[in-house]
Design an enzyme around this catalytic site. Structure first.
Site, mmCIF file in Angstrom:
data_model
loop_
_atom_site.group_PDB
_atom_site.id
_atom_site.type_symbol
_atom_site.label_atom_id
_atom_site.label_comp_id
_atom_site.label_asym_id
_atom_site.label_seq_id
_atom_site.Cartn_x
_atom_site.Cartn_y
_atom_site.Cartn_z
ATOM 1 N N TYR A 31 109.269 71.792 -11.221
ATOM 2 C CA TYR A 31 110.504 71.013 -11.267
ATOM 3 C C TYR A 31 111.276 71.298 -12.549
ATOM 4 O O TYR A 31 112.504 71.491 -12.525
ATOM 5 C CB TYR A 31 110.195 69.520 -11.161
ATOM 6 N N TYR A 86 101.547 61.005 -15.464
ATOM 7 C CA TYR A 86 100.851 61.396 -16.683
ATOM 8 C C TYR A 86 101.466 60.727 -17.904
ATOM 9 O O TYR A 86 102.647 60.368 -17.915
ATOM 10 C CB TYR A 86 100.817 62.910 -16.869
ATOM 11 N N ARG A 102 96.444 61.635 -10.885
ATOM 12 C CA ARG A 102 97.041 62.409 -9.793
ATOM 13 C C ARG A 102 96.106 62.543 -8.594
ATOM 14 O O ARG A 102 96.383 63.329 -7.680
ATOM 15 C CB ARG A 102 97.474 63.787 -10.289
ATOM 16 N N ASN A 165 99.865 79.857 -15.547
ATOM 17 C CA ASN A 165 99.876 78.476 -16.057
ATOM 18 C C ASN A 165 98.548 77.764 -15.806
ATOM 19 O O ASN A 165 98.457 76.805 -15.034
ATOM 20 C CB ASN A 165 101.032 77.706 -15.406
ATOM 21 N N GLY A 227 103.810 83.165 -26.876
ATOM 22 C CA GLY A 227 104.249 82.082 -27.753
ATOM 23 C C GLY A 227 105.550 82.441 -28.448
ATOM 24 O O GLY A 227 106.435 83.069 -27.863
ATOM 25 N N GLY A 257 107.510 76.905 -21.665
ATOM 26 C CA GLY A 257 107.304 77.989 -20.712
ATOM 27 C C GLY A 257 108.060 77.770 -19.414
ATOM 28 O O GLY A 257 108.539 78.726 -18.786
ATOM 29 N N ASP A 258 108.185 76.509 -18.999
ATOM 30 C CA ASP A 258 108.917 76.204 -17.780
ATOM 31 C C ASP A 258 110.398 76.553 -17.922
ATOM 32 O O ASP A 258 111.012 77.119 -17.018
ATOM 33 C CB ASP A 258 108.785 74.721 -17.430
#
Length: 310
Positions: A31, A86, A102, A165, A227, A257-258
């Site tokens: 998302y 979370y 979850r 991931n 990184g 990263g997303d």
């Protein structure tokens, strides 16, 4: 018009504002990527494929998707399940830690909703994106059906995009992860691994080692994230190293990263070169980590990206 589908899970995010106050939002790796792609490249039709519940939080999550101009035609409503949740904390260096709830997540059931009509729609896409987290949360009994979906889309000419991931706590074993990642790399046309993720799984410790490890899969486009140090890309036989200017004011590394993934893919769908796509994606990631939470305020993010030429 180009279009991309992101399959996976969006969750309820809780973040401490004070000792007695929590801030509630919505986030999840696929998302987050979809949001940042759409903000930068509004001409790309961006869809999330997931399952929510029929509770008020699910309704609010769906409204949030729509407020970000995310296509929700393949967001399904499960009769009894609810969204995962979370709680996030960050230390003085911006590094994060999570507590998850979850087990009853509706997103685990998403493959059950992928009927012939859904597959027909997905087959019209330009890209289909899933992550290691997407794979991990799909119920084991549904994974065979998931790979049938991936094969059908690839055969239809849809580019398959995979970001490893890796989250160890979501898997039963390293062996199980490797088995699923082998299938993912086999199908992938584009992959966006981080060195850290593959180090844990395959004992590779550099971008060069990651590229070498992936060589037998003959993946069309490889983007290795290391990184703040560098990004190395490989397209066909062309290997490029891209210098990234590190950010000094790191507030929260969540979603870095997303954001990179979403903006990179949006740039590629918009016919930008790999080098240009990497620089825009790095700018997006650098902007996001200077804000708390997974989703940076829209005005701040878009101002920063406008300065980068978007």
């Amino acid at each position: 018009m180009k279009n991309i589908y992101f399959i996976g899970e969006c969750m309820v995010e809780l973040r401490a504002m004070s000792a007695a106050t929590l801030h509630q939002s919505f986030a999840g790796d696929v998302y987050n990527s979809a949001v940042y792609l759409k903000r930068c490249f509004p001409q790309v039709t961006t869809s999330v494929v997931t399952a929510l519940g029929q509770d008020n939080l699910s309704k609010k999550m769906l409204e949030r998707f729509e407020s970000e101009q995310i296509n929700t035609q393949l967001v399904f409503a499960h009769d009894t399940k609810v969204p995962g949740m979370y709680y996030i904390e960050t230390d003085e260096h911006g590094e994060r830690s999570f507590i998850y709830w979850r087990n009853d997540s509706a997103a685990k059931k998403v493959v059950d909703f992928l009927d012939a009509d859904a597959l027909e729609q997905l087959s019209q896409g330009d890209m289909f994106f899933f992550s290691g987290i997407s794979l991990a949360i799909i119920e084991e009994s549904a994974r065979e059906d998931f790979w049938k979906v991936v094969k059908q889309l690839k055969d239809a000419g849809v580019k398959i995009v995979f970001d490893p991931n890796y989250r160890a706590r979501l898997w039963n074993s390293v062996e199980e992860t490797k088995e699923q990642y082998h299938l993912a790399f086999t199908f992938a046309d584009i992959t966006l691994p981080g060195v850290e993720d593959l180090t844990t799984l395959y004992d590779v410790h550099s971008v060069e080692a990651v590229v070498e490890y992936l060589k037998p899969y003959q993946i069309e486009e490889i983007v290795v994230k290391n990184g703040p140090e560098s990004v190395v890309t490989k397209e066909g036989d062309t290997l490029q190293s891209h210098t990234i200017i590190p950010v000094t004011n790191v507030v929260d590394t969540t979603s870095a990263g997303d954001a990179f993934n979403g903006v990179y893919l949006g740039a590629r769908l918009s016919d930008k070169s790999i080098s240009s796509a990497v620089q825009l994606a790095a700018k997006a990631a650098g902007t996001v980590i200077q804000q708390p939470g997974a989703i940076a305020p829209k005005d701040i993010f878009q101002l920063a990206m406008a300065e980068a030429g978007i």
